[in-house]
Design a protein around this motif. Structure first.
Motif: not given
Length: 213
Positions: A29-34, A70-73, A77-84, A90-93
Motif C-alpha cells: 500500500l504505497p500511500f501508507h509510506h507517506d 473509519r473513512d479509511r478502512v 481491506l486490500e491486505l486481505c489474503e496478501k502475504r507480508l 512471512s505471514i498471510l493476512v
C-alpha cells in the motif's frame, strides 16, 4: 477511529518487527509510506508467544491490528489474503474484524519513542509535555521492570535502569524508548490519546495506547 484487526497465519516473526512490518505494508500500500497520506493511522505490534532467539511465534490469537479512521478502512481491506514479508519470515493476512476504541482512566503503550530523549527522567518530562500539548491533564509514569533481561530486544542492565526500556531496530540503528502508562484520564481525554498517540513512529508500533489492565 477504530482498530481493524486482521487474522494472520505463519510460523515465527522477529520480536522486534515494527520497521519490517511498516516496510511490508508500504510495499503493498504505497500511500501508507507517506506521512501525510497515512495521517493518524497507527499499527499495533503483532501479538504472539515469545519463543527465544528474539522470535515471536504466531498463534491463533495473533492479529495484525491497524488503528485507522473509519473513512479509511476500505484503503486497508486490500491486505486481505496478501502475504507480508516480515524480515526473513512471512505471514498471510486473513479477513478482518473491527473494534471501537474504549475509554479507560489509565492507558498503556508498549513502546513510546521521543526523538532526543533516551534517559528516563528526560523522557518522562518530554512525554508529559506532549500530553499537555494535546490538552490532556493525565499523568504519565514509566513501568518498572520485573526481570534482568528481555527476549524482545536489548535492554539496559537492571542496575542501570529499573524501567522497561525497549529498542526499535530501523535499518541497523537502534531507537530507544520506554513503556508508558498515562493515568487519571477522563473519558474524552482517553479517546483523544488513543486517537492521537504519543511520540513518533506510530506506523512501526510505537505510541499506540490501549486500556491498562
Amino acid at each position: 477511529m477504530l482498530d481493524l484487526m486482521f487474522s494472520v497465519s505463519g510460523d515465527t516473526i522477529p520480536a522486534d518487527h515494527g520497521y519490517f512490518l511498516h516496510s511490508a505494508l508500504s510495499e503493498l500500500l504505497p500511500f501508507h509510506h507517506d506521512d501525510k497520506q497515512r495521517g493518524l493511522t497507527g499499527v499495533h505490534p503483532i501479538s504472539g508467544t515469545l519463543c527465544g532467539g528474539r522470535k515471536l511465534a504466531i498463534t491463533d490469537r495473533s492479529r495484525l491490528i491497524i488503528r485507522v479512521a473509519r473513512d479509511r478502512v476500505a484503503d486497508y481491506l486490500e491486505l486481505c489474503e496478501k502475504r507480508l514479508e516480515i524480515g526473513d519470515s512471512s505471514i498471510l493476512v486473513g479477513v478482518p474484524s473491527s473494534r471501537s476504541l474504549v475509554p479507560a482512566a489509565a492507558l498503556w503503550s508498549r513502546l513510546v519513542t521521543i526523538k532526543g530523549f533516551t534517559s528516563p527522567p528526560e523522557f518522562l518530562d518530554a512525554a508529559q509535555r506532549q500530553i499537555a500539548d494535546l490538552g490532556i491533564e493525565g499523568k504519565a509514569r514509566l513501568l518498572f521492570r520485573k526481570g534482568v533481561s528481555s527476549k524482545e530486544g536489548k535492554t539496559d542492565n537492571l542496575a542501570k535502569s529499573p524501567f522497561v526500556k525497549r529498542t526499535l531496530n530501523i535499518k541497523g540503528r537502534e531507537v530507544v524508548g520506554f513503556s508508558l502508562v498515562v493515568d487519571e484520564l477522563t473519558a474524552d481525554e482517553s479517546l483523544h490519546l488513543q486517537i492521537r498517540g504519543l511520540g513518533g513512529r506510530r506506523s512501526m508500533g510505537c505510541g499506540i495506547f490501549l486500556p491498562a489492565l
